[in-house]
Design a protein around this motif. Structure first.
Motif, PDB file in Angstrom:
ATOM      1  N   ASP A 159     -33.691   4.879 -80.442  1.00 40.51           N
ATOM      2  CA  ASP A 159     -33.551   3.858 -79.401  1.00 40.51           C
ATOM      3  C   ASP A 159     -32.911   4.417 -78.142  1.00 40.51           C
ATOM      4  OD1 ASP A 159     -34.662   2.011 -81.088  1.00 40.51           O
ATOM      5  OD2 ASP A 159     -32.730   1.272 -81.848  1.00 40.51           O
ATOM      6  N   GLY A 160     -31.962   5.314 -78.307  1.00 40.36           N
ATOM      7  CA  GLY A 160     -31.287   5.853 -77.139  1.00 40.36           C
ATOM      8  C   GLY A 160     -32.091   6.881 -76.383  1.00 40.36           C
ATOM      9  N   LEU A 161     -33.239   7.336 -76.968  1.00 39.54           N
ATOM     10  CA  LEU A 161     -34.051   8.361 -76.319  1.00 39.54           C
ATOM     11  C   LEU A 161     -35.446   7.864 -75.929  1.00 39.54           C
ATOM     12  CD1 LEU A 161     -33.173  11.345 -78.702  1.00 39.54           C
ATOM     13  CD2 LEU A 161     -32.139  10.808 -76.483  1.00 39.54           C
ATOM     14  N   ALA A 162     -35.857   6.733 -76.529  1.00 40.39           N
ATOM     15  CA  ALA A 162     -37.225   6.248 -76.286  1.00 40.39           C
ATOM     16  C   ALA A 162     -37.463   5.875 -74.834  1.00 40.39           C
ATOM     17  CB  ALA A 162     -37.506   5.048 -77.197  1.00 40.39           C
ATOM     18  N   GLN A 163     -36.389   5.609 -74.085  1.00 41.03           N
ATOM     19  CA  GLN A 163     -36.551   5.215 -72.680  1.00 41.03           C
ATOM     20  C   GLN A 163     -37.139   6.347 -71.819  1.00 41.03           C
ATOM     21  OE1 GLN A 163     -32.673   4.760 -70.716  1.00 41.03           O
ATOM     22  NE2 GLN A 163     -31.717   5.704 -72.529  1.00 41.03           N
ATOM     23  N   TYR A 164     -37.144   7.568 -72.358  1.00 38.33           N
ATOM     24  CA  TYR A 164     -37.683   8.710 -71.591  1.00 38.33           C
ATOM     25  C   TYR A 164     -39.117   9.034 -71.995  1.00 38.33           C
ATOM     26  CZ  TYR A 164     -32.594   9.187 -71.449  1.00 38.33           C
ATOM     27  OH  TYR A 164     -31.265   8.940 -71.338  1.00 38.33           O
ATOM     28  N   SER A 165     -39.809   8.100 -72.647  1.00 41.08           N
ATOM     29  CA  SER A 165     -41.135   8.392 -73.219  1.00 41.08           C
ATOM     30  C   SER A 165     -42.133   8.876 -72.188  1.00 41.08           C
ATOM     31  CB  SER A 165     -41.685   7.149 -73.928  1.00 41.08           C
ATOM     32  OG  SER A 165     -40.885   6.830 -75.033  1.00 41.08           O
ATOM     33  N   GLU A 166     -42.057   8.359 -70.970  1.00 42.74           N
ATOM     34  CA  GLU A 166     -43.042   8.740 -69.950  1.00 42.74           C
ATOM     35  C   GLU A 166     -42.890  10.189 -69.487  1.00 42.74           C
ATOM     36  OE1 GLU A 166     -40.514   7.037 -66.118  1.00 42.74           O
ATOM     37  OE2 GLU A 166     -42.271   5.943 -66.840  1.00 42.74           O
ATOM     38  N   LEU A 167     -41.770  10.826 -69.840  1.00 38.01           N
ATOM     39  CA  LEU A 167     -41.562  12.228 -69.441  1.00 38.01           C
ATOM     40  C   LEU A 167     -41.945  13.201 -70.553  1.00 38.01           C
ATOM     41  CD1 LEU A 167     -38.065  11.965 -67.680  1.00 38.01           C
ATOM     42  CD2 LEU A 167     -40.339  11.761 -66.643  1.00 38.01           C
ATOM     43  N   LEU A 168     -42.294  12.661 -71.760  1.00 40.34           N
ATOM     44  CA  LEU A 168     -42.546  13.533 -72.899  1.00 40.34           C
ATOM     45  C   LEU A 168     -43.941  14.150 -72.801  1.00 40.34           C
ATOM     46  CD1 LEU A 168     -41.042  11.315 -75.752  1.00 40.34           C
ATOM     47  CD2 LEU A 168     -39.878  12.876 -74.173  1.00 40.34           C
ATOM     48  N   PHE A 194     -29.402  13.619 -72.061  1.00 35.11           N
ATOM     49  CA  PHE A 194     -30.702  13.545 -71.381  1.00 35.11           C
ATOM     50  C   PHE A 194     -30.622  12.661 -70.145  1.00 35.11           C
ATOM     51  CE2 PHE A 194     -32.401  15.299 -75.303  1.00 35.11           C
ATOM     52  CZ  PHE A 194     -33.404  16.137 -74.819  1.00 35.11           C
ATOM     53  N   ASP A 195     -29.769  11.608 -70.227  1.00 40.44           N
ATOM     54  CA  ASP A 195     -29.579  10.767 -69.050  1.00 40.44           C
ATOM     55  C   ASP A 195     -29.019  11.600 -67.913  1.00 40.44           C
ATOM     56  OD1 ASP A 195     -29.490   8.399 -67.587  1.00 40.44           O
ATOM     57  OD2 ASP A 195     -27.395   8.050 -68.113  1.00 40.44           O
ATOM     58  N   MET A 196     -28.069  12.494 -68.223  1.00 40.40           N
ATOM     59  CA  MET A 196     -27.489  13.361 -67.211  1.00 40.40           C
ATOM     60  C   MET A 196     -28.515  14.362 -66.672  1.00 40.40           C
ATOM     61  SD  MET A 196     -26.266  16.764 -67.073  1.00 40.40           S
ATOM     62  CE  MET A 196     -25.880  17.155 -68.763  1.00 40.40           C
ATOM     63  N   LEU A 197     -29.317  14.960 -67.575  1.00 38.95           N
ATOM     64  CA  LEU A 197     -30.298  15.951 -67.146  1.00 38.95           C
ATOM     65  C   LEU A 197     -31.348  15.339 -66.215  1.00 38.95           C
ATOM     66  CD1 LEU A 197     -30.885  17.887 -70.491  1.00 38.95           C
ATOM     67  CD2 LEU A 197     -29.688  18.720 -68.449  1.00 38.95           C
ATOM     68  N   ILE A 198     -31.709  14.089 -66.492  1.00 43.19           N
ATOM     69  CA  ILE A 198     -32.762  13.453 -65.697  1.00 43.19           C
ATOM     70  C   ILE A 198     -32.221  12.940 -64.372  1.00 43.19           C
ATOM     71  CG2 ILE A 198     -34.355  11.475 -65.656  1.00 43.19           C
ATOM     72  CD1 ILE A 198     -34.590  11.884 -68.737  1.00 43.19           C
ATOM     73  N   THR A 199     -31.059  12.253 -64.397  1.00 37.77           N
ATOM     74  CA  THR A 199     -30.547  11.627 -63.179  1.00 37.77           C
ATOM     75  C   THR A 199     -29.878  12.622 -62.247  1.00 37.77           C
ATOM     76  OG1 THR A 199     -28.499  11.074 -64.336  1.00 37.77           O
ATOM     77  CG2 THR A 199     -30.239   9.403 -64.327  1.00 37.77           C
ATOM     78  N   GLN A 200     -29.174  13.625 -62.809  1.00 44.33           N
ATOM     79  CA  GLN A 200     -28.424  14.537 -61.960  1.00 44.33           C
ATOM     80  C   GLN A 200     -29.181  15.829 -61.657  1.00 44.33           C
ATOM     81  OE1 GLN A 200     -24.352  15.208 -63.083  1.00 44.33           O
ATOM     82  NE2 GLN A 200     -24.102  13.141 -63.911  1.00 44.33           N
ATOM     83  N   TYR A 201     -30.039  16.268 -62.586  1.00 43.77           N
ATOM     84  CA  TYR A 201     -30.709  17.565 -62.399  1.00 43.77           C
ATOM     85  C   TYR A 201     -32.213  17.425 -62.241  1.00 43.77           C
ATOM     86  CZ  TYR A 201     -26.167  19.374 -63.667  1.00 43.77           C
ATOM     87  OH  TYR A 201     -24.833  19.650 -63.677  1.00 43.77           O
ATOM     88  N   GLY A 202     -32.699  16.211 -62.250  1.00 46.37           N
ATOM     89  CA  GLY A 202     -34.102  15.967 -61.907  1.00 46.37           C
ATOM     90  C   GLY A 202     -35.113  16.508 -62.884  1.00 46.37           C
ATOM     91  N   VAL A 219     -26.919  13.700 -79.752  1.00 44.69           N
ATOM     92  CA  VAL A 219     -27.799  13.791 -78.580  1.00 44.69           C
ATOM     93  C   VAL A 219     -28.172  12.391 -78.083  1.00 44.69           C
ATOM     94  CG1 VAL A 219     -30.034  14.616 -77.761  1.00 44.69           C
ATOM     95  CG2 VAL A 219     -28.676  16.019 -79.323  1.00 44.69           C
ATOM     96  N   GLU A 220     -28.350  11.497 -79.039  1.00 42.63           N
ATOM     97  CA  GLU A 220     -28.735  10.135 -78.658  1.00 42.63           C
ATOM     98  C   GLU A 220     -27.581   9.397 -77.982  1.00 42.63           C
ATOM     99  OE1 GLU A 220     -30.554   6.113 -80.804  1.00 42.63           O
ATOM    100  OE2 GLU A 220     -29.741   7.756 -81.998  1.00 42.63           O
ATOM    101  N   TYR A 261     -32.997  21.818 -81.178  1.00 47.53           N
ATOM    102  CA  TYR A 261     -32.610  22.806 -80.168  1.00 47.53           C
ATOM    103  C   TYR A 261     -33.219  22.376 -78.837  1.00 47.53           C
ATOM    104  CZ  TYR A 261     -32.378  27.159 -77.521  1.00 47.53           C
ATOM    105  OH  TYR A 261     -32.135  28.101 -76.562  1.00 47.53           O
ATOM    106  N   VAL A 262     -32.378  22.360 -77.784  1.00 47.52           N
ATOM    107  CA  VAL A 262     -32.829  21.958 -76.447  1.00 47.52           C
ATOM    108  C   VAL A 262     -32.469  23.070 -75.466  1.00 47.52           C
ATOM    109  CG1 VAL A 262     -32.646  20.248 -74.613  1.00 47.52           C
ATOM    110  CG2 VAL A 262     -32.491  19.511 -77.005  1.00 47.52           C
ATOM    111  N   GLU A 263     -33.453  23.418 -74.617  1.00 42.61           N
ATOM    112  CA  GLU A 263     -33.193  24.424 -73.577  1.00 42.61           C
ATOM    113  C   GLU A 263     -33.864  23.976 -72.286  1.00 42.61           C
ATOM    114  OE1 GLU A 263     -33.832  29.189 -72.660  1.00 42.61           O
ATOM    115  OE2 GLU A 263     -33.541  28.480 -74.729  1.00 42.61           O
ATOM    116  N   THR A 264     -33.186  24.234 -71.171  1.00 43.74           N
ATOM    117  CA  THR A 264     -33.703  23.853 -69.850  1.00 43.74           C
ATOM    118  C   THR A 264     -33.844  25.102 -68.986  1.00 43.74           C
ATOM    119  OG1 THR A 264     -31.544  23.573 -68.788  1.00 43.74           O
ATOM    120  CG2 THR A 264     -32.385  21.708 -70.085  1.00 43.74           C
TER     121      THR A 264
END
Length: 869
Positions: free
Chosen positions: A857-866, A830-838, A824-825, A800-803
Motif C-alpha cells: 500500500d505504501g508503494l503502490a502510489q508510484y505504479s505509473e513510474l514502474l 521512494f517518496d524522497m527520491l521522487i519528490t526531491q531527486y526527480g 522501505v514501505e 536491493y535498490v540502486e539509483t
C-alpha cells in the motif's frame, strides 16, 4: 365514563401506567389513548369534556401509583384540543426499593449505600405509619441496641438492654425541711420513705440554691424522675419555698443528672458489646428483639468485607442467624447497612443484597424543593424552567447524597444571597464531595468559554476531522428522542484518542465538556488500586456509581492504557484482571448519558476487547500536525496571549517547527514571551518577532524523535507502528487530513535512513553481483535521467535498490541500499527520491518482484513510474 368504569380502566392498564411513569412519560397518555380508541364506539364527546376527564384521571393515577411506591415529582402540560392541561410526571424513590425488599421479610438483608442515615429516617417514618407499623430497633458498635419510636424531633430512643433505665419527662419533687416537715406533701413523704428504705435506687447529690445548700436524691424510672430535696443548712432556717422558677431549675438539673447516669450505664454496656465477637452480638440482637422487629445494623462492611480478618468466621455467623430466624419464625429481619464492599462468595443464598445508589435528579428535585421551602427562601429559588435556578441547582447537586445537598442549603439559608450564589456553592460542595473519592476528580470547565479563544472548536487546532465528528455526535447526545425517531436507539458512547504526548488528547476531553456544557469527571485508574483484597473492586464500583449519578456528564479516562494494560511487558494480578473486567463490562452495558473520552499513548498494551465496536464509537489518532495545523495552533496561542505577527511570520514559524505537537507549540510561544520579557529596553518590554521564534527553534527538538525510536524488538517506543497499521486497516481515523504522514514521521525520527549509510551492507555476499547488474540498468537511462532499479536478493523479505543520483554532492557513490520490504514501505525513501531527486522511472527485471512492489500500500502510489525490462 363513570367512576367505576374509570377505575376498571386504570386497573386494566396498571402495568402500562407503571412502565410509562418509570420511563419518564406522563402515564395519563396511556389512558388518553385507550379512551380515544374506544370513545366513538361508546359515546362521542368533545375535546373539552376529554380535557376535564383527563384532569380527574391524572388525580386517580397519582393515587393508584402511590400504592406502588411511585410518586409525582413535577408536572408537564398536555395539549388536548385548544387546551393545555397539567399532568403529573413520576419517579420511584430509592426508599421504595428498600421497602419492597423489607416487605418480602427476608431474615437477613444487606443494603449498600453511601447515605444510610437517609434510609433510616425513611424507615422511622414508615414504621410509625398505620398499616406498616412494626418495632424498629437500631444497633451500632458505639451505641448498642436502641428501640426507636416516633419520627423527627418527636423521636425517642430507648435502650433495649436496660428497659428499667427508660424515663419520661414528668418530674415529682418532695421537700424535707424543719418548717414544713409536719405537713409534707403525701407524694414527697412517700418518696422519702422509699429513699430511706432503698437508698441504692437513688442518685444522691448536693446543690446550692438561693444561697443555701440542699441534699438532693433523684431516681429515674419509666413514669418519670422523682426528686427529694432536704435542707442541709445549720441552725434555724426559713424553710424552702418551691417557686415555679425553683421547680424548673430543679427539674432541669434532675433530668441532666438522670441522663448522665443512664449514659454511664450505656457506655458500660457498649464496652461489653465491643469486646465480644460479632457472633455473640448477633445472638444478643436476636434474643433482645421483639417478634416482628426490624433490626438495623450499621457499619457492617467492617465485619463482612472479604478483606476483614474475621470475614470467614462472620460469614458463618450470618448463615447461622439466617437459619435461626427462619426456624424461630419471629418475623425478625436483620437489616445491615454497609458501604460498597466485596462480600464473601458463599453468602449468596443467605444474604439478600440490595444496592441503593446515589439520588437521581428526580429525588434531588423533590428533596431540594422541600428544603428550600422549609428554610423559607424566596420563590426565585424554586424556578423550574429549563434555565430555572432550581433545575440548575439540581444539576449542580447531581452526584451528591441528599444529606450533603441539603446541608449546603442549610448553610446558605443562614445568610441568604442570590440564587446564582447558591448554585455556585452547590458546585463547590459537589466538587469537594466527589474529590473525596480516590479515583474521581471533578475537572472545572466553567469559565473556559471561548471568549478569549474565538470559536469553541478552534481550541482544537489542527483536528478538523475530530471536531466535525464531535459536532455530529453532540446533536444525537442532546436530542435522544429525535434521534430515536430517526432509528438511532442509543446515545454515542464515546471516543478513544490515541497519540503521542502533547498532541492534545487531554485538551480534547476538556473542550468536549466545555462546549457540550456538561460536567467533566477525570477517572484515575491508578488511584483505584488498593492493597487490601476486594478494596480495588469496591472503589471501582463506587466511582462508576458516582459517574452514573452525575449523568449527563463527560467521563475522561486518562491514560487508559496504564489501567487496562496487557501484553508481554505487563504484569496483571487478579485484582487488575477484575478491575479491567468491571470497567469493560460497565462500558458495554451502561445506558446513562455518559460520554467517555479515553486517552492512550501506547496502543500495543490495550486489550483487543477495548478496541472492538460497542465500547467506543470511534478511535482517532492525534499525531504531529502538518503545516496548516501548526499555523492554526500557533494563531490560537498567539491570539490568546495578544501577540501580533503577520501571516508570513506565522507561516515561517510553522514551517520551521516541523514535527512539533500542539503542546510544544504552546511552550514555544511561552518561551519566546519569557525571553522578550527579560529583554527590557528604553521603550519597555520587547515584543516578539519572527526572529525570536526562529532562534528558539534552533535549540529545540520535537518529542516525536524520542517517542518514535525503535527498540530491540523493531517497534517504536510510542507504539506508532501499531497505530499506523490500524490507520491503514481503517480501524483508527486521523484527527486531521493534514497530519504528518507515516513516511514523514519516520524520516523525522531517523533521518539517517535516507543517507548512503545503507551502503555499510556492501560487504555482504552477493552485493557486488547486484551492484553490477543494477549499474548496467541505470546506465541505460536516456539522457542520463534520474532512475532507480529494484532487484531481488534471493530472500523474499529483502530487496536491493540502486539509483544514478547522489544523496549529497559530496557523496563518492550513487545512492543504493539493501533493506526489508516493511522498512522501505514505511520510511518514505521512494517518496524522497521522487519528490526531491526527480526519479522518473523505477526499473524491474523480475515480474514477480514488480507485482510484490505494487501490492504494497505504501508503494503502490508510484505504479505509473514502474518499468519492466
Amino acid at each position: 365514563m363513570d367512576e367505576d368504569e374509570l377505575l376498571d380502566l386504570l386497573q386494566a392498564k396498571r402495568k402500562d401506567l407503571i412502565d410509562a411513569a418509570l420511563n419518564g412519560s406522563p402515564p395519563v397518555q396511556v389512558i388518553r389513548q385507550a379512551i380515544e380508541a374506544t370513545r366513538n364506539a361508546i359515546e362521542p364527546f368533545d375535546e373539552r369534556s376529554l380535557a376535564s376527564l383527563l384532569v380527574d384521571v391524572d388525580a386517580a393515577i397519582v393515587h393508584l401509583l402511590s400504592k406502588e411506591g411511585i410518586e409525582p415529582y413535577s408536572q408537564t402540560f398536555l395539549a388536548v384540543g385548544d387546551e393545555k392541561i397539567p399532568v403529573s410526571l413520576f419517579y420511584r424513590p430509592a426508599e421504595q426499593l428498600l421497602f419492597a425488599a423489607i416487605d418480602e421479610q427476608p431474615p437477613v438483608l444487606l443494603a449498600t449505600t453511601p447515605e444510610p442515615q437517609r434510609f433510616i429516617r425513611a424507615l422511622m417514618v414508615r414504621c410509625a405509619t398505620q398499616g406498616y407499623a412494626r418495632p424498629l430497633q437500631m444497633w451500632s458498635p458505639a451505641s448498642g441496641l436502641f428501640e426507636i419510636k416516633g419520627v423527627g424531633s418527636e423521636a425517642t430512643f430507648h435502650d433495649v438492654a436496660n428497659p428499667e433505665r427508660r424515663f419520661g419527662q414528668e418530674v415529682k419533687i418532695g421537700v424535707m425541711s424543719d418548717k414544713i416537715d409536719g405537713d409534707m406533701d403525701p407524694e414527697a413523704r412517700n418518696t422519702l420513705v422509699r429513699l430511706l428504705l432503698n437508698a441504692d435506687d437513688f442518685k444522691l447529690g448536693k446543690v446550692d440554691l438561693d444561697g443555701m445548700s440542699f441534699g438532693v436524691a433523684i431516681k429515674a424510672q419509666e413514669s418519670g424522675v422523682e426528686i427529694v430535696v432536704d435542707d442541709l443548712s445549720d441552725g434555724p432556717t426559713p424553710g424552702l419555698e418551691l417557686t415555679e422558677a425553683l421547680r424548673e431549675q430543679l427539674r432541669r438539673w434532675a433530668l441532666e443528672l438522670a441522663a448522665a447516669a443512664q449514659h454511664a450505664h450505656q457506655v458500660k454496656e457498649n464496652q461489653f458489646l465491643q469486646e465480644i465477637p460479632f457472633g455473640k452480638v448477633i445472638a444478643y440482637l436476636i434474643e433482645k428483639s421483639a417478634p416482628g422487629s426490624l433490626v438495623v445494623l450499621l457499619d457492617c462492611h467492617h465485619h463482612l468485607a472479604a478483606e476483614s480478618l474475621q470475614s470467614g468466621l462472620n460469614t458463618r455467623v450470618v448463615k447461622d442467624a439466617y437459619y435461626r430466624l427462619k426456624r424461630e419464625r419471629k418475623n425478625i429481619t436483620l437489616l445491615m447497612f454497609a458501604s460498597e464492599t466485596t462480600l464473601p462468595a458463599d453468602l449468596r443464598e443467605e444474604l439478600r443484597r440490595i444496592n441503593l445508589s446515589l439520588p437521581s435528579r428526580h429525588e434531588l428535585l423533590v428533596a431540594l424543593r422541600k428544603r428550600i421551602a422549609l428554610r423559607e427562601l424566596p420563590s426565585a429559588f424554586l424556578e423550574e424552567g429549563p434555565e430555572g435556578h432550581l433545575i440548575r441547582l439540581v444539576e449542580a447537586a447531581a452526584g451528591m447524597t441528599l444529606g450533603e445537598a441539603c446541608s449546603v442549603i442549610d448553610r446558605f439559608a443562614r445568610r441568604p444571597r442570590l440564587p446564582a450564589e447558591l448554585v455556585e456553592a452547590m458546585h463547590d460542595a459537589k466538587n469537594g464531595a466527589v474529590n473525596r473519592s480516590q479515583a474521581l476528580e471533578v475537572v472545572e470547565t466553567r469559565g473556559q468559554a471561548s471568549a478569549q479563544l474565538g470559536e469553541a472548536d478552534q481550541q482544537l487546532g489542527g483536528m478538523e476531522r475530530l471536531v466535525a465528528w464531535l459536532k455530529s455526535r453532540r446533536k444525537v447526545f442532546d436530542h435522544p428522542e429525535a434521534a430515536r425517531a430517526a432509528g438511532i436507539d442509543r446515545r454515542p458512547k464515546g471516543v478513544l484518542l490515541l497519540g503521542i504526548p502533547g498532541a492534545g488528547k487531554s485538551l480534547a476531553a476538556k473542550v468536549v465538556a466545555c462546549t457540550w456544557r456538561l460536567p467533566l469527571l477525570r477517572f484515575d485508574m491508578g488511584a483505584v488500586r488498593d492493597k487490601y483484597v476486594g478494596s480495588s473492586e469496591a472503589r471501582m464500583r463506587e466511582a462508576l456509581r458516582t459517574v452514573t449519578a452525575m449523568a449527563p456528564c463527560v467521563l475522561w479516562i486518562d491514560e487508559i492504557d496504564k489501567g487496562v494494560a496487557q501484553g508481554d511487558n505487563t504484569h496483571s494480578s487478579t485484582a487488575d484482571l477484575n478491575l479491567r473486567a468491571s470497567l469493560l463490562t460497565w462500558m458495554q452495558e451502561y445506558r446513562e448519558p455518559v460520554f467517555i473520552v479515553a486517552t492512550a499513548n501506547r496502543i500495543s498494551s490495550l486489550p483487543p476487547e477495548l478496541m472492538r465496536a460497542g465500547r467506543f464509537d470511534a478511535r482517532f489518532f492525534l499525531g504531529c500536525p502538518g503545516p496548516s495545523g501548526r499555523r492554526e495552533i500557533l494563531s490560537i496561542h498567539l491570539t490568546k496571549r495578544m501577540v501580533e505577527l503577520s501571516d508570513d511570520d506565522i507561516d515561517a514559524i510553522a514551517n520551521a517547527s516541523h514535527g512539533f505537537t500542539g503542546a510544544e507549540l504552546e511552550q514555544l510561544v511561552l518561551d519566546v514571551l519569557y525571553d522578550c520579557f527579560n529583554e527590557i529596553n528604553e521603550i519597555g518590554t520587547v515584543r516578539p518577532t519572527r526572529q525570536h521564534f526562529l532562534t528558539r527553534l534552533e535549540n529545540m527538538q520535537p518529542v516525536i524523535k524520542t517517542v518514535g525510536i525503535k527498540g530491540a524488538d523493531g517497534h517504536s517506543h510510542g507504539g506508532l507502528d501499531e497505530v499506523w497499521d490500524l490507520i491503514e486497516e481503517g480501524r483508527v481515523e486521523l484527527a486531521s487530513e493534514f497530519l504528518l504522514t507515516r513516511s514523514q514521521v519516520s524520516k523525522l525520527i531517523d533521518p539517517y535512513l535516507y543517507r548512503p549509510v545503507y551502503c555499510h551492507k556492501e560487504k555482504i555476499e552477493g552485493f557486488e553481483k547486484l551492484h553490477t547488474r543494477a549499474e548496467r540498468l541505470v546506465m541505460g537511462s536516456p539522457f542520463h535521467a534520474p532512475v532507480a532499479t529494484v532487484l531481488g536478493t534471493g530472500d523474499s523479505d529483502w530487496i536491493y535498490v540502486e539509483t544514478n543520483v547522489k544523496f549529497e554532492p559530496s557523496d563518492l557513490g550513487c545512492f543504493k541500499f539493501i533493506d526489508q520490504w516493511p522498512t522501505v514501505e514505511d520510511n518514505g525513501v521512494f517518496d524522497m527520491l521522487i519528490t526531491q531527486y526527480g526519479i522518473e522511472q523505477i526499473i524491474f527485471t523480475d515480474p514477480d518482484l514488480l507485482k510484490a512492489f505494487q501490492r504494497r500500500d505504501g508503494l503502490a502510489q508510484y505504479s505509473e513510474l514502474l518499468v519492466l525490462q
